[in-house]
Design a protein around this motif. Structure first.
Motif, mmCIF file in Angstrom:
data_model
loop_
_atom_site.group_PDB
_atom_site.id
_atom_site.type_symbol
_atom_site.label_atom_id
_atom_site.label_comp_id
_atom_site.label_asym_id
_atom_site.label_seq_id
_atom_site.Cartn_x
_atom_site.Cartn_y
_atom_site.Cartn_z
ATOM 1 N N THR A 1 12.834 -12.082 -24.126
ATOM 2 C CA THR A 1 11.684 -12.993 -24.069
ATOM 3 C C THR A 1 11.485 -13.560 -22.657
ATOM 4 O OG1 THR A 1 13.102 -14.866 -24.729
ATOM 5 C CG2 THR A 1 11.981 -13.637 -26.482
ATOM 6 N N GLU A 2 12.234 -13.059 -21.702
ATOM 7 C CA GLU A 2 12.177 -13.581 -20.332
ATOM 8 C C GLU A 2 10.910 -13.103 -19.623
ATOM 9 O OE1 GLU A 2 12.875 -15.720 -17.210
ATOM 10 O OE2 GLU A 2 14.301 -15.740 -18.873
ATOM 11 N N THR A 3 10.231 -14.011 -18.938
ATOM 12 C CA THR A 3 9.021 -13.651 -18.189
ATOM 13 C C THR A 3 9.054 -14.156 -16.749
ATOM 14 O OG1 THR A 3 7.904 -15.682 -18.953
ATOM 15 C CG2 THR A 3 7.600 -13.678 -20.277
ATOM 16 N N TRP A 4 10.061 -14.943 -16.413
ATOM 17 C CA TRP A 4 10.086 -15.580 -15.095
ATOM 18 C C TRP A 4 10.417 -14.583 -13.977
ATOM 19 C CZ3 TRP A 4 8.538 -20.183 -13.304
ATOM 20 C CH2 TRP A 4 8.970 -20.565 -12.032
ATOM 21 N N TRP A 5 11.361 -13.665 -14.256
ATOM 22 C CA TRP A 5 11.853 -12.769 -13.207
ATOM 23 C C TRP A 5 11.073 -11.464 -13.188
ATOM 24 C CZ3 TRP A 5 14.397 -15.912 -10.377
ATOM 25 C CH2 TRP A 5 15.093 -16.966 -10.961
ATOM 26 N N SER A 6 11.315 -10.657 -12.167
ATOM 27 C CA SER A 6 10.529 -9.438 -11.964
ATOM 28 C C SER A 6 10.660 -8.478 -13.145
ATOM 29 C CB SER A 6 10.984 -8.733 -10.681
ATOM 30 O OG SER A 6 12.255 -8.142 -10.859
ATOM 31 N N ALA A 7 9.607 -7.712 -13.363
ATOM 32 C CA ALA A 7 9.601 -6.737 -14.453
ATOM 33 C C ALA A 7 10.690 -5.687 -14.239
ATOM 34 C CB ALA A 7 8.233 -6.070 -14.544
ATOM 35 N N GLU A 8 10.975 -5.346 -12.976
ATOM 36 C CA GLU A 8 11.998 -4.338 -12.689
ATOM 37 C C GLU A 8 13.377 -4.832 -13.109
ATOM 38 O OE1 GLU A 8 13.530 -1.496 -8.992
ATOM 39 O OE2 GLU A 8 12.188 -3.199 -8.607
ATOM 40 N N TRP A 9 13.690 -6.109 -12.778
ATOM 41 C CA TRP A 9 14.990 -6.666 -13.169
ATOM 42 C C TRP A 9 15.107 -6.736 -14.687
ATOM 43 C CZ3 TRP A 9 16.744 -10.668 -16.135
ATOM 44 C CH2 TRP A 9 18.116 -10.934 -16.049
ATOM 45 N N ILE A 10 14.060 -7.211 -15.361
ATOM 46 C CA ILE A 10 14.085 -7.321 -16.822
ATOM 47 C C ILE A 10 14.279 -5.949 -17.455
ATOM 48 C CG2 ILE A 10 12.697 -7.909 -18.851
ATOM 49 C CD1 ILE A 10 11.410 -10.133 -17.133
ATOM 50 N N ALA A 11 13.564 -4.940 -16.926
ATOM 51 C CA ALA A 11 13.662 -3.596 -17.478
ATOM 52 C C ALA A 11 15.071 -3.034 -17.323
ATOM 53 C CB ALA A 11 12.650 -2.681 -16.799
ATOM 54 N N GLN A 12 15.683 -3.269 -16.157
ATOM 55 C CA GLN A 12 17.026 -2.733 -15.950
ATOM 56 C C GLN A 12 18.045 -3.462 -16.821
ATOM 57 O OE1 GLN A 12 18.181 -2.122 -11.914
ATOM 58 N NE2 GLN A 12 20.299 -1.624 -12.407
ATOM 59 N N ALA A 13 17.901 -4.776 -16.945
ATOM 60 C CA ALA A 13 18.808 -5.537 -17.801
ATOM 61 C C ALA A 13 18.710 -5.061 -19.247
ATOM 62 C CB ALA A 13 18.501 -7.025 -17.701
ATOM 63 N N ARG A 14 17.492 -4.852 -19.717
ATOM 64 C CA ARG A 14 17.297 -4.350 -21.087
ATOM 65 C C ARG A 14 17.906 -2.958 -21.240
ATOM 66 N NH1 ARG A 14 10.886 -5.932 -21.715
ATOM 67 N NH2 ARG A 14 11.151 -8.085 -22.445
ATOM 68 N N ALA A 15 17.707 -2.113 -20.232
ATOM 69 C CA ALA A 15 18.160 -0.721 -20.309
ATOM 70 C C ALA A 15 19.668 -0.606 -20.449
ATOM 71 C CB ALA A 15 17.688 0.045 -19.072
ATOM 72 N N VAL A 16 20.394 -1.552 -19.859
ATOM 73 C CA VAL A 16 21.861 -1.485 -19.917
ATOM 74 C C VAL A 16 22.444 -2.383 -21.003
ATOM 75 C CG1 VAL A 16 22.055 -0.815 -17.505
ATOM 76 C CG2 VAL A 16 22.132 -3.246 -18.109
ATOM 77 N N GLY A 17 21.582 -2.969 -21.823
ATOM 78 C CA GLY A 17 22.066 -3.735 -22.969
ATOM 79 C C GLY A 17 22.420 -5.183 -22.686
ATOM 80 N N ILE A 18 21.996 -5.725 -21.546
ATOM 81 C CA ILE A 18 22.244 -7.140 -21.238
ATOM 82 C C ILE A 18 21.177 -7.985 -21.926
ATOM 83 C CG2 ILE A 18 22.298 -8.875 -19.412
ATOM 84 C CD1 ILE A 18 24.742 -7.034 -19.460
ATOM 85 N N ARG A 19 21.599 -9.020 -22.653
ATOM 86 C CA ARG A 19 20.650 -9.890 -23.340
ATOM 87 C C ARG A 19 20.625 -11.301 -22.782
ATOM 88 N NH1 ARG A 19 18.724 -8.613 -28.431
ATOM 89 N NH2 ARG A 19 17.460 -10.488 -28.085
ATOM 90 N N SER A 20 21.726 -11.745 -22.165
ATOM 91 C CA SER A 20 21.753 -13.098 -21.591
ATOM 92 C C SER A 20 22.647 -13.105 -20.359
ATOM 93 C CB SER A 20 22.246 -14.122 -22.623
ATOM 94 O OG SER A 20 23.480 -13.718 -23.176
ATOM 95 N N ALA A 21 22.435 -14.109 -19.494
ATOM 96 C CA ALA A 21 23.190 -14.155 -18.240
ATOM 97 C C ALA A 21 23.275 -15.587 -17.725
ATOM 98 C CB ALA A 21 22.536 -13.259 -17.188
ATOM 99 N N ALA A 22 24.284 -15.825 -16.923
ATOM 100 C CA ALA A 22 24.433 -17.114 -16.237
ATOM 101 C C ALA A 22 24.993 -16.845 -14.846
ATOM 102 C CB ALA A 22 25.363 -18.043 -17.015
ATOM 103 N N HIS A 23 24.354 -17.415 -13.844
ATOM 104 C CA HIS A 23 24.795 -17.266 -12.451
ATOM 105 C C HIS A 23 25.154 -18.650 -11.919
ATOM 106 C CE1 HIS A 23 23.354 -13.124 -12.415
ATOM 107 N NE2 HIS A 23 22.229 -13.557 -12.955
ATOM 108 N N LEU A 24 26.407 -18.818 -11.516
ATOM 109 C CA LEU A 24 26.875 -20.117 -11.027
ATOM 110 C C LEU A 24 27.304 -19.987 -9.561
ATOM 111 C CD1 LEU A 24 27.908 -19.770 -14.194
ATOM 112 C CD2 LEU A 24 28.665 -22.101 -13.791
ATOM 113 N N PRO A 25 26.621 -20.709 -8.663
ATOM 114 C CA PRO A 25 27.027 -20.656 -7.258
ATOM 115 C C PRO A 25 28.383 -21.323 -7.060
ATOM 116 C CG PRO A 25 25.338 -22.331 -7.587
ATOM 117 C CD PRO A 25 25.478 -21.599 -8.886
ATOM 118 N N LEU A 26 29.227 -20.710 -6.248
ATOM 119 C CA LEU A 26 30.525 -21.277 -5.900
ATOM 120 C C LEU A 26 30.342 -21.972 -4.557
ATOM 121 C CD1 LEU A 26 32.809 -18.258 -6.902
ATOM 122 C CD2 LEU A 26 31.815 -20.055 -8.336
#
Length: 239
Positions: A108-133
């Motif tokens: 249901t993500e619409t904020w990020w680029s279509a290319e990133w969403i498509a690749q994430a879907r293609a490899v089976g990723i459904r959720s993510a979290a990025h934490l800066p160190l």
């Protein structure tokens, strides 16, 4: 040392005794690890087991440029490279803001680029979290967590992830400092050897020998240690 994460089934809530014990063990293990590569590998393995996520990765930021340093799954490295090459995406946003970026459901993500969403879907990723160190208020690295189900990172998981990120920030900063210190010591040794060659060959005192090296470094627009290394290897000054 046993690989971090081998004994971790899941970390309890940050405030309970089990969770505190797990993080105390992590802190000791990170302290015992040598080198930046080994440190980030320990971090991603702990994240993988402690948070029971599908995959984890660490991206290091050096001189403002990110590079993939460790990942538990080839899919993570591919997603990271896509964002690095495009210079955009949730991972890049976590570096620039710098603050955590959480994606609840890729479908249901619409904020990020279509290319990133498509690749994430293609490899089976459904959720993510990025934490800066963070080191000195800036993102020195990013810890990325991925799930194959929607909303894999709720409030409890993110609380654990934030504690892990703080431990990882200290460990990575320490490892980088040690690398820099080792390089500085090595450079001093090289310069000292090169000075000794100049002093013996041209009957120079230490100050004059150092000035000669520095002048050749400036004239050739090269690092002092590189000039010293060439002199040691060839017994000739550059140029």
């Amino acid at each position: 040392m046993a690989e971090v994460g081998e004994s971790h089934a899941a970390v309890g809530a940050p405030g309970d005794r089990a969770g505190a014990a797990e993080f105390a063990q992590l802190a000791m293990e990170l302290h015992d690890v040598d080198g930046i590569d080994e440190t980030v590998e320990a971090v991603v393995q702990f994240a993988l087991h402690a948070l029971q996520c599908t995959a984890a990765g660490v991206l290091l930021v050096t001189g403002g440029r990110p590079e993939v340093l460790a990942s538990t799954d080839p899919r993570v490295a591919a997603l990271h490279r896509l964002q690095i090459e495009a210079d955009e995406g949730p991972l890049i946003a976590a570096i620039r803001q710098p603050c955590p970026v959480v994606i609840g459901d890729v479908e249901t993500e619409t904020w990020w680029s279509a290319e990133w969403i498509a690749q994430a879907r293609a490899v089976g990723i459904r959720s993510a979290a990025h934490l800066p160190l963070l080191v000195g208020g800036r993102a020195a690295a990013v810890l990325s967590l991925y799930g194959d189900v929607p909303d894999a990172f709720g409030a409890d998981e993110l609380a654990v992830a934030h504690i892990l990120a703080r431990h990882a920030s200290v460990a990575i900063a320490t490892a980088r400092h040690e690398v820099t210190l080792a390089q500085a010591i090595d450079a001093r040794k090289l310069v000292g050897q090169a000075m000794g060659i100049l002093m013996e060959r041209y009957d120079l005192d230490p100050d004059r020998a150092f000035e000669v090296l520095k002048r050749f470094s400036q004239q050739n627009n090269r690092k002092l240690r590189d000039v010293a290394q060439e002199l040691i290897d060839t017994r000739q000054l550059p140029g």
